[in-house]
Write an enzyme that holds these catalytic residues in place. Structure first.
Site, PDB file in Angstrom:
ATOM      1  CG  HIS A 147      -1.985  -1.005   1.007  1.00  0.00           C
ATOM      2  ND1 HIS A 147      -2.214  -2.175   1.450  1.00  0.00           N
ATOM      3  CD2 HIS A 147      -3.105  -0.776   0.163  1.00  0.00           C
ATOM      4  CE1 HIS A 147      -3.064  -2.782   0.691  1.00  0.00           C
ATOM      5  NE2 HIS A 147      -3.729  -1.863   0.036  1.00  0.00           N
ATOM      6  NE  ARG A 190      -6.218   0.408  -2.745  1.00  0.00           N
ATOM      7  CZ  ARG A 190      -5.597   0.615  -3.834  1.00  0.00           C
ATOM      8  NH1 ARG A 190      -5.649   1.828  -4.435  1.00  0.00           N
ATOM      9  NH2 ARG A 190      -5.269  -0.475  -4.386  1.00  0.00           N
ATOM     10  NE  ARG A 197     -11.042  -1.126  -0.752  1.00  0.00           N
ATOM     11  CZ  ARG A 197      -9.827  -1.785  -1.073  1.00  0.00           C
ATOM     12  NH1 ARG A 197      -9.628  -2.463  -1.781  1.00  0.00           N
ATOM     13  NH2 ARG A 197      -8.827  -1.014  -0.380  1.00  0.00           N
ATOM     14  CD  GLU A 205      -9.624  -7.615  -2.575  1.00  0.00           C
ATOM     15  OE1 GLU A 205      -8.587  -7.113  -2.691  1.00  0.00           O
ATOM     16  OE2 GLU A 205     -10.584  -7.304  -1.336  1.00  0.00           O
ATOM     17  CG  ASN A 220      -2.968  -4.762  -5.977  1.00  0.00           C
ATOM     18  OD1 ASN A 220      -2.290  -4.812  -7.190  1.00  0.00           O
ATOM     19  ND2 ASN A 220      -3.467  -3.604  -5.779  1.00  0.00           N
ATOM     20  CG  ASP A 221      -5.414  -8.307  -1.363  1.00  0.00           C
ATOM     21  OD1 ASP A 221      -4.249  -8.510  -0.529  1.00  0.00           O
ATOM     22  OD2 ASP A 221      -5.968  -7.175  -1.023  1.00  0.00           O
ATOM     23  NE  ARG A 262      -0.991  -5.935  -1.651  1.00  0.00           N
ATOM     24  CZ  ARG A 262      -2.160  -5.135  -1.599  1.00  0.00           C
ATOM     25  NH1 ARG A 262      -3.172  -5.899  -1.581  1.00  0.00           N
ATOM     26  NH2 ARG A 262      -2.354  -3.933  -1.974  1.00  0.00           N
ATOM     27  CB  CYS A 296      -9.747  -1.908  -9.035  1.00  0.00           C
ATOM     28  SG  CYS A 296     -10.042  -2.987  -7.684  1.00  0.00           S
TER      29      CYS A 296
END
Ligand code: PEP
Ligand code: MG
Length: 578
Positions: free
Chosen positions: A190, A297, A333, A432, A455-456, A466, A503
């Site tokens: 992040h 986010r 989200r 994800e 990403n996840d 990650r 995304c």
């Protein structure tokens, strides 16, 4: 001059003086010195002691400190710093083992701290914290400036650190922080995501980095190639000045695309949305030619600022983001707290495997008052624009049903007080985890849309953290297993007739755009600064070419083969990026 190779996480070139940020768990690497440097090193150590003592004397003279308990603590620190046997131990270590002063200080103080911590007496074991404090104070004088100074910068710097949290990064003042480089981290951590959103050039996973950086030198952070150059020579500096100008020119050319549609050469429109962490980033999406917010986010409301957000704080943030994009879609989200996004303001368990622990929707479902506060604000904001809500980290249908049930409860509460909201608010989910990807057909029946968080999805499919630089080479969207899951989710979304966007960071990776289009993706959501570059790729290709590329990739059996193939294709289209 020293050249270090890491992972490029945020493009751009920064050239400035370094500022080293220390942290409690900062690990000072062992560095040797030549016998001829021994006296100089001991001299540096003496100076650091003198400055630390002077600093404590100044602090101790304040009335507030003299009167309080802090005065006693400082007195202990002072005694320690003046202790001859301690000083001798550090000096001897430098002389005999020929190591840097910072390494000697850190090693010896940590030995003492761990000895204290192991003693079965609460008072003595708590003194370990004091030892860390003393270590920090001495290292500050040996390594350069202090972390607090980041907040009061008056000159341009590049930040060097063992690691940075997403919150620290989000707090950087872009006018002065020109770039950063860290020892740890990965491309989809992040911290890296925030850097890209802010447009700050960054390189991570550099290994031992900051202890040997002379405070007065210049450092180059090359966020395109993943390189950091410490104390560059004149030729290198000149080359980089030219390169930085070329990059500025390229960015300027890309900005001209803002008014042009994100359309392939054969006329297929690709919807380009932006990912944001803070509402004030929303405006940039429109400036860069985006068509709305594909991922807000919202957990950053918790990570930033000293207090837990109230319903009004949530509402105001959402209203600001909605206003910035007008009638364009805003996908909010719900909070994705946990793992590397830990709130300062509330309790969170100390977990052995936080990525597999109480994070995201699981956390919200265990803390209904927190969840409902946010949902109420989202529902109230839903009448202000084209708002959609999205639940993160859904792993099965039951979790989705639970989350929707809570949403309905909140709707009923609002009904009671006649508070207006959009009763047809679209409710989507992030795909994800492998389990949600594999059961996409079931989840599609009860979701308005999917957004694939690669990403996840990569992290959980490949079992690769990650944010962990030790396994960063294993983290790859080009792994056949990952591509297989993405293909199948796209297929299920078409079958169910629901919208799908990508995304995760793959949506801003030039190498993957043709493949995604060839797989059938028509909506991308990415960091706003990356929109023009990706738009340029979209405008340079045809869907037919993308389909062909995607078919070729589906016959390949290794990430390396796929990656090389995608890279070659992307270089042909946009050589400036590589
Ligand atoms: C993802 O996992 O791909 C995603 C977009 O969510 P985040 O990066 O915030 O975890
Ligand atoms: Mg995620």
């Amino acid at each position: 001059m020293e050249i270090r190779k890491g992972i490029a996480v945020s493009p751009g070139i920064a050239i400035a003086k370094p500022m080293v940020i220390d942290s409690k768990d900062y690990r000072i690497p062992r560095r040797s010195i030549m016998p001829s440097q021994r006296d100089k090193e001991i001299q540096r150590l003496r100076k650091a002691f003198s400055k630390a003592i002077l600093e404590l004397e100044n602090l101790g003279s304040s009335k507030a400190i003299q009167e309080g308990k802090i005065g006693d603590i400082f007195a202990v620190h002072m005694r320690f710093l003046k202790d001859r046997s301690f000083r001798k131990r550090v000096t001897d270590f430098i002389s005999k083992d020929l190591v840097t002063a910072e390494y000697a200080v850190s090693t010896i103080l940590r030995e003492i701290a761990s000895h204290f911590a192991g003693i079965d007496d609460a008072y003595i074991s708590e003194r370990a914290a004091d030892i860390f404090d003393i270590e920090k104070r001495l290292l500050t004088h040996l390594l350069g400036k202090k972390q607090e100074e980041v907040d009061h910068l008056r000159e341009e710097v590049v930040i060097l650190a063992a690691d940075l949290t997403p919150t620290q990064t989000a707090g950087f003042n872009k006018s002065f922080v020109k770039g950063f480089a860290t020892e740890k981290g990965g491309r989809t951590s992040h911290t890296a995501i925030v850097a890209r959103s802010l447009g700050i050039p960054a390189v991570v996973a550099l290994g031992d980095l900051s202890s040997e950086v002379p405070p007065e030198c210049v450092v180059i952070v090359d966020g395109n190639r993943g390189v950091v150059i410490i104390d560059p020579d004149d030729d290198t500096l000149k080359q980089y000045d030219v390169y930085a100008q070329q990059m500025t020119q390229f960015v300027h050319e890309l900005d001209q695309l803002q008014e042009l549609p994100a359309e392939t050469r054969d006329g297929v429109h690709i919807k380009m949305l932006g990912n944001i962490e803070f509402p004030d980033e929303a405006e940039q999406i429109i400036e860069k030619g985006g068509e709305g917010i594909g991922l807000y986010r919202t957990e950053f409301l918790f990570l930033y600022g000293g207090q837990e957000p109230t319903e009004e704080d949530h509402y105001n943030a959402y209203a600001e983001a909605i206003r910035a994009v007008g009638d364009k879609p805003v996908v909010i989200r719900t909070m994705d707290l946990g793992a590397d996004k830990l709130p300062h303001t509330r309790w969170h368990p100390n977990e052995t495997n936080p990525v597999l622990g109480l994070r995201s929707i699981r956390y919200c479902l265990q803390d209904l008052s927190l969840f409902k506060t946010q949902l109420r604000a989202i529902l109230r904001a839903s009448v202000l624009g084209d708002v959609r809500v999205m639940f993160p980290l859904i792993t099965n249908l039951q979790e989705l049903r639970q989350a929707k049930m809570i949403l309905r409860d909140v709707m009923e509460d609002l009904d009671e007080f006649a508070v207006p909201y959009n009763a047809d608010l679209p409710v989507g989910i992030m795909i994800e985890t492998p389990s949600s990807a594999l059961t996409a057909s079931l989840l599609a029946n009860e979701s308005s849309f999917f957004s694939v968080g690669t990403n996840d999805l990569i992290q959980y499919t490949l079992a690769v953290d990650r944010a962990n630089e030790h396994v960063s080479t294993l983290f790859s969207a080009a792994e056949p297993a990952v591509l297989y899951l993405i293909r199948s989710v796209i297929h299920e979304s078409y079958k169910a007739g629901i919208g799908l966007s990508i995304c995760g960071e793959i949506a801003s990776d030039p190498e993957f755009i043709m493949l995604l289009l060839g797989m059938g993706v028509r909506t991308l959501s990415l960091a706003p600064p990356m929109i023009p570059e990706i738009k340029k790729i979209i405008r340079s290709v045809t869907i037919e070419e993308c389909n062909k590329l995607s078919r070729a990739v589906s016959t390949m059996d290794s990430a390396r083969q796929i990656k090389n193939y995608l890279r070659d294709a992307a270089i042909r289209i946009l050589p400036e990026t590589f």
